[in-house]
Design a protein around this motif. Structure first.
Motif, short mmCIF file in Angstrom:
data_model
loop_
_atom_site.label_atom_id
_atom_site.label_comp_id
_atom_site.label_asym_id
_atom_site.label_seq_id
_atom_site.Cartn_x
_atom_site.Cartn_y
_atom_site.Cartn_z
N GLU A 77 7.26 11.92 -7.52
CA GLU A 77 7.98 11.89 -6.65
C GLU A 77 7.60 10.25 -5.95
O GLU A 77 8.47 9.24 -5.89
N CYS A 78 5.63 10.04 -5.89
CA CYS A 78 5.30 9.27 -6.20
C CYS A 78 5.46 8.33 -7.09
O CYS A 78 5.32 6.64 -6.25
N SER A 79 5.25 8.25 -8.39
CA SER A 79 5.77 7.20 -8.91
C SER A 79 7.02 6.70 -8.91
O SER A 79 7.08 5.49 -9.10
N MET A 124 1.10 -0.96 0.45
CA MET A 124 0.09 -0.16 0.00
C MET A 124 0.61 1.14 -0.13
O MET A 124 1.69 1.37 0.67
N TYR A 125 0.66 2.64 -0.76
CA TYR A 125 0.99 3.80 -0.90
C TYR A 125 0.24 5.16 -0.62
O TYR A 125 -0.58 4.76 -1.33
N VAL A 126 0.27 5.32 -0.03
CA VAL A 126 -0.10 6.14 0.27
C VAL A 126 0.66 7.87 0.32
O VAL A 126 1.63 8.09 0.36
N CYS A 127 0.13 9.74 -0.34
CA CYS A 127 0.65 10.06 -0.99
C CYS A 127 0.81 11.17 0.67
O CYS A 127 -0.05 11.05 1.82
N GLY A 128 2.16 10.98 1.13
CA GLY A 128 2.38 11.84 2.62
C GLY A 128 1.79 13.41 2.57
O GLY A 128 1.61 13.97 1.03
N PRO A 146 -5.46 16.37 -9.80
CA PRO A 146 -4.37 16.17 -10.83
C PRO A 146 -3.20 15.53 -10.36
O PRO A 146 -2.64 14.20 -11.16
N HIS A 147 -3.36 15.77 -9.21
CA HIS A 147 -1.86 14.19 -9.01
C HIS A 147 -1.65 12.77 -8.75
O HIS A 147 -0.78 12.56 -9.32
N HIS A 148 -3.08 11.99 -8.73
CA HIS A 148 -2.86 10.77 -8.52
C HIS A 148 -3.24 10.30 -10.55
O HIS A 148 -2.57 9.52 -11.19
N GLU A 149 -3.82 11.42 -11.42
CA GLU A 149 -4.50 11.22 -12.24
C GLU A 149 -3.07 11.50 -13.38
O GLU A 149 -2.37 10.27 -14.00
N ASN A 150 -1.90 12.05 -12.79
CA ASN A 150 -0.64 12.32 -13.35
C ASN A 150 -0.27 11.30 -12.57
O ASN A 150 1.57 10.95 -13.49
N GLU A 151 0.56 10.85 -11.56
CA GLU A 151 0.82 10.06 -11.42
C GLU A 151 0.46 8.40 -11.82
O GLU A 151 1.75 7.53 -12.66
N ILE A 152 -0.45 8.44 -12.13
CA ILE A 152 -1.20 6.64 -13.33
C ILE A 152 -0.11 7.28 -14.50
O ILE A 152 0.30 6.62 -15.27
N ILE A 161 -2.58 -1.45 -3.33
CA ILE A 161 -3.60 -0.58 -2.59
C ILE A 161 -3.16 1.15 -2.88
O ILE A 161 -2.00 1.30 -1.81
N HIS A 162 -3.33 2.33 -3.26
CA HIS A 162 -2.71 3.92 -3.00
C HIS A 162 -3.89 4.27 -2.84
O HIS A 162 -5.59 5.12 -2.84
N GLY A 163 -3.79 5.38 -2.04
CA GLY A 163 -4.53 6.26 -1.35
C GLY A 163 -3.94 7.72 -1.15
O GLY A 163 -3.11 8.24 -1.32
ZN ZN Z 1 1.45 10.94 -4.66
#
Ligand code: ZN
Ligand code: AMP
Length: 457
Positions: free
Chosen positions: A211-213, A27-31, A236-242, A226-228
């Protein structure tokens, strides 16, 4: 084994959770971005994903779950803070990181297995960006590297928007060097006074999303479970990570289940630094609101519903917890939580349902199960917390109210003796008294001794 069902933002349905590898559930969660104290809203995802982490550890075994949460320690807000205060960036980020860990620890949040900092992963980000350029998903322009959204047909799927919708709806920065207004920055140039790293595109620093990618790939692989994060990050953050991750690693699926918590609100608006309608977790703790009470209030609302913080909810939570602790302390040992609580949590983290089940346990006076369940929910450690061992009415919040009232009365009667003796007793217990025209704030100092407050009831 309990079947866990989670609402997946990607498919907009509640799905049965099946990990890729039950030996290592990932699981990864944006901090947080570390430049200031966390506000109460920032604590919501921490508590929500802590509950999920605890549930997964219980189901798959503590050694079979990897939870990663990053610290964003390179960001323009941090640079601005350093410029304002004249302090070095590294000092600000180190101090804020520790504050975050202390404050979240007070809320009963377990530390994730890994807490990578963006600045430790710059070479990995550069490598990923190079790959994206090589495969035609990114391009260099005027010292910047941009991701070309038109190169990724699925761009917008998570949040359910098309690129045209986004252009129409968003206040995008229309830079002349962008091929499409939605193209986003992977790398940008730095001036000598700003943090920067050497790269094939000159000295610069990463955009936020990469960074998250890069870190999730390094620590969890090209596909994980899981990504949270909060739902403000969906676009846009998660859309861009994907987009970055799926184009850099087409062999993988990136994250399979996307979970988003709703926002903590103040009078119908998201609590946020930019709106200025925030108070910090530390403010509440300093006012004498115990961390367990904050956690309880969070758990009382389902994570996909907006919620408000109110003093009334905190008072109710404190009352309930005091009652439960008085029972649970007579229970013994550690052990499995109540089955019905697990069942509630397994239904898309129905924490409010779990709290209702605890009330049942309390009514039935099942003290040992109640004890184990409170421990599982992160509401109790081995023992009753210090504050709950003191009689009601001796909490710092209540004493602040009391002093405020006594002081107002004293101003009328000109007899300050009661207010003075209350202040002296607080000072003796190691509490700093801060008075202003708005009220009284009581701040526990390093020598704070709660037991001395008992006589003040
Ligand atoms: Zn993130
Ligand atoms: P930030 O430091 O703003 O990037 O936020 C860190 C985390 O807190 C992210 O997961 C955000 O979605 C979350 N967050 C920020 N504000 C709120 C809020 N008012 N309610 C709930 N979560 C929030």
């Amino acid at each position: 084994m309990t079947t866990i069902r989670l609402y997946n933002t990607r498919t907009r349905t509640k799905e049965t959770f099946t990990p890729l590898d039950p030996q290592n559930v990932r699981m990864y969660v944006c901090g947080p971005t570390v430049y200031d104290r966390a506000h109460l809203g920032n604590a919501r995802p921490v508590v929500v994903f802590d509950v999920l982490y605890r549930l997964l550890r219980h189901e798959y075994g503590a050694d079979h779950v990897t939870y990663v949460r990053n610290f964003t320690d390179v960001d323009d807000k941090i640079n601005a803070r350093a410029a304002q205060t004249g302090r070095p960036i590294s000092e600000i980020t180190a101090e804020t990181t520790q504050w975050f860990l202390d404050d979240m620890g007070a809320l009963g949040a377990l530390e994730p297995d890994a807490m990578p900092r963006a600045t430790q992963y710059i070479p990995q980000m550069i490598r990923m960006i190079e790959g994206l350029i090589a495969s035609g998903h990114a391009y260099e322009a005027e010292g910047h590297v941009l991701f070309a959204v038109e190169s990724y047909a699925e761009y917008g799927q998570l949040s359910g928007r098309t690129v045209d919708d986004m252009i129409a709806g968003a206040r995008v920065e229309v830079a002349p060097y962008k091929r499409n207004p939605m193209d986003f920055v992977l790398w940008k140039p730095s001036t000598p006074d700003l943090p920067g790293w050497d790269s094939p595109w000159g000295r610069g620093r990463p955009g936020w999303h990469i960074e998250c990618s890069a870190m999730s790939y390094e620590l969890l692989g090209e596909s994980f479970d899981i990504h949270g994060g909060g739902n403000d990050l969906m676009f846009p953050h998660h859309e861009n990570e994907i987009a970055q991750s799926c184009c850099a690693h087409p062999e993988g699926k990136f994250a399979r289940y996307w979970l988003h918590n709703e926002m903590l609100q103040v009078e119908g608006k998201k609590m946020s630094k930019s709106l200025g309608n925030f108070f910090t977790v530390r403010d509440l703790l300093d006012q004498g609101v115990p961390g367990e009470v904050i956690r309880f209030v969070f758990l009382s609302t389902h994570y996909r519903k907006p919620m408000d913080w109110t003093a009334e909810k905190a008072r109710e939570a404190e009352k309930t917890l005091r009652k439960w602790y008085a029972q649970a302390v007579q229970g013994v040992g550690t052990g499995d939580p109540y089955d019905s609580v697990k069942t509630a949590l397994s239904d898309d983290l129905n924490t409010a349902g779990a709290i209702a089940e605890c009330h049942q346990l309390s009514h039935a006076d099942d003290i040992t199960t109640l004890r184990h369940t409170l421990q599982f929910l992160g509401l109790m450690g081995d023992d009753v917390p210090e504050w709950a061992r003191l009689p009601e009415g001796t909490g710092l919040g209540e004493l602040a109210d009391k002093l405020h009232t006594v002081r107002l009365q004293a101003m009328q009667s000109k007899d300050f003796s009661q207010a003075d003796s209350l202040k002296a007793a607080l000072a003796d217990a190691g509490v700093e008294v801060r008075m202003s025209k708005d009220g009284v704030e009581l701040v526990p100092g390093p020598d704070f001794d709660p037991s001395k407050l008992e006589t003040l009831k």
